[in-house]
Design a protein around this motif. Sequence first.
Motif, PDB file in Angstrom:
ATOM      1  N   TRP A   1       0.847  -1.180   0.000  1.00 19.82           N
ATOM      2  CA  TRP A   1       0.000   0.000   0.000  1.00 19.82           C
ATOM      3  C   TRP A   1       0.888   1.236   0.000  1.00 19.82           C
ATOM      4  N   VAL A   2       0.329   2.349  -0.428  1.00 15.62           N
ATOM      5  CA  VAL A   2       1.075   3.609  -0.438  1.00 15.62           C
ATOM      6  C   VAL A   2       1.542   3.975   0.961  1.00 15.62           C
ATOM      7  N   GLU A   3       0.687   3.781   1.972  1.00 17.84           N
ATOM      8  CA  GLU A   3       1.057   4.152   3.337  1.00 17.84           C
ATOM      9  C   GLU A   3       2.153   3.255   3.898  1.00 17.84           C
ATOM     10  N   GLU A   4       2.428   2.146   3.235  1.00 21.60           N
ATOM     11  CA  GLU A   4       3.486   1.242   3.676  1.00 21.60           C
ATOM     12  C   GLU A   4       4.840   1.591   3.054  1.00 21.60           C
ATOM     13  N   CYS A   5       4.878   2.702   2.324  1.00 22.50           N
ATOM     14  CA  CYS A   5       6.120   3.145   1.679  1.00 22.50           C
ATOM     15  C   CYS A   5       6.398   4.610   2.002  1.00 22.50           C
ATOM     16  N   PRO A   6       6.458   4.977   3.290  1.00 15.66           N
ATOM     17  CA  PRO A   6       6.634   6.399   3.652  1.00 15.66           C
ATOM     18  C   PRO A   6       8.043   6.899   3.349  1.00 15.66           C
ATOM     19  N   ILE A   7       8.106   8.168   2.967  1.00 18.44           N
ATOM     20  CA  ILE A   7       9.390   8.840   2.728  1.00 18.44           C
ATOM     21  C   ILE A   7       9.411  10.116   3.562  1.00 18.44           C
ATOM     22  N   ALA A   8      10.428  10.260   4.417  1.00 24.46           N
ATOM     23  CA  ALA A   8      10.536  11.430   5.290  1.00 24.46           C
ATOM     24  C   ALA A   8      11.033  12.636   4.516  1.00 24.46           C
ATOM     25  N   GLU A   9      10.969  13.797   5.156  1.00 22.60           N
ATOM     26  CA  GLU A   9      11.395  15.036   4.500  1.00 22.60           C
ATOM     27  C   GLU A   9      12.878  15.010   4.140  1.00 22.60           C
ATOM     28  N   ASP A  10      13.657  14.254   4.922  1.00 22.43           N
ATOM     29  CA  ASP A  10      15.087  14.187   4.632  1.00 22.43           C
ATOM     30  C   ASP A  10      15.413  13.184   3.515  1.00 22.43           C
ATOM     31  N   GLY A  11      14.364  12.583   2.938  1.00 21.29           N
ATOM     32  CA  GLY A  11      14.566  11.657   1.829  1.00 21.29           C
ATOM     33  C   GLY A  11      14.744  10.212   2.229  1.00 21.29           C
ATOM     34  N   ALA A  12      14.748   9.932   3.537  1.00 20.54           N
ATOM     35  CA  ALA A  12      14.882   8.549   4.002  1.00 20.54           C
ATOM     36  C   ALA A  12      13.508   7.892   4.035  1.00 20.54           C
TER      37      ALA A  12
END
Length: 263
Positions: free
Chosen positions: A101-112
Motif C-alpha cells: 500500500w502507499v502508506e506502507e512506503c513512507p518517505i521522510a522530508e530528509d529523503g529517508a
Amino acid sequence: MHPQTAKKHIGSVKLYWDFLIARGHVTGANPWAGQTLPDRSRRVERGDERDERAFTEAEIKTLLYSSYPPRMQEKFKQQIHDVMRIAALTGMRVGEIVTLWVEECPIAEDGAGYFDIRQGKTAAAARRVPMHSDLLEIVKRRSKGKRPQDWLFDELANERDPGDVFGKRFRQYRLKLMVDDVQPGKRRSLINFHSFRRWFVTQAERAGVPESTISSVVGHEEGRRSITFGTYSEGPAWQQMRACVDAIKLPTNSFLLPLIEEA
C-alpha cells in the motif's frame, strides 16, 4: 519423468481411486495404496546437484537494460522494470512488493524511506526494510495522487493472486531476453524471480554485512535462531539495516544490448 512429478501423479491416482470406492464404482482395496517409486539412484556426477541460484551480473544487466522485448504488451513495461529494481535493492519477495500500500512506503522530508511489510509467510517476514535511495523516484511516482491504502502497483489490485500474475509476466519477459538456465533432470529453470532475492543476499554478504543483519532485512528466521540472537538480542540497529541496503549497488549499463527479435 522427474521423481517429484511422478509422486504427484501416483498421489492423484490414489485419491481418485479412493473417490471411486466411496461412490461405489469399484470395490475392494485401493491397488494404488502403498505404491512407491523404484529406487533409480545413480552415481552423482560432478555438477549434477546444482540448485536454484542468484542472477549473474550479466543476467542482471540483461534484465535491467535490454530493449523491451517485441510482442510483449507495452503496458507491462514500467511495472516489470519497477518491480525488478525494488526486488534487487531490497531482497523482498515478489508477493511483498506487488501488494504494497502507499502508506506502507513512507518517505521522510530528509529523503529517508522504508517499506513496512506487515504480513508474510513467517513471523520474521513482518518487518521494515530501509528504502534504497535509487528507489525513491519509483515510490514517489507511483504514490502521486493516491490515497494511503491504494496499492503502489494499482494495476495489480484486482488480481486474485497478484504475485502469481506478475511472476508469469516476468517469466515471459525473462525468456524473451533468453535469460534462462534449464538443466537436464530439472523441472524448473535454476533462475527465476526469486534469483533477485538471492542476488541481494549474495551482494550483502560480499559487502561484509553480518548474517544476522541480512536475515533481519530479508525476513529470514534462520539467521537469528541461535539462543544469543533469537532469545537475547533485540535485533540489529536501524542504522545497520540501512547500511546493509545501501551497500547494494546495481551494475551499471556498461554495454548496449541490441533489440532481441523473437525466433
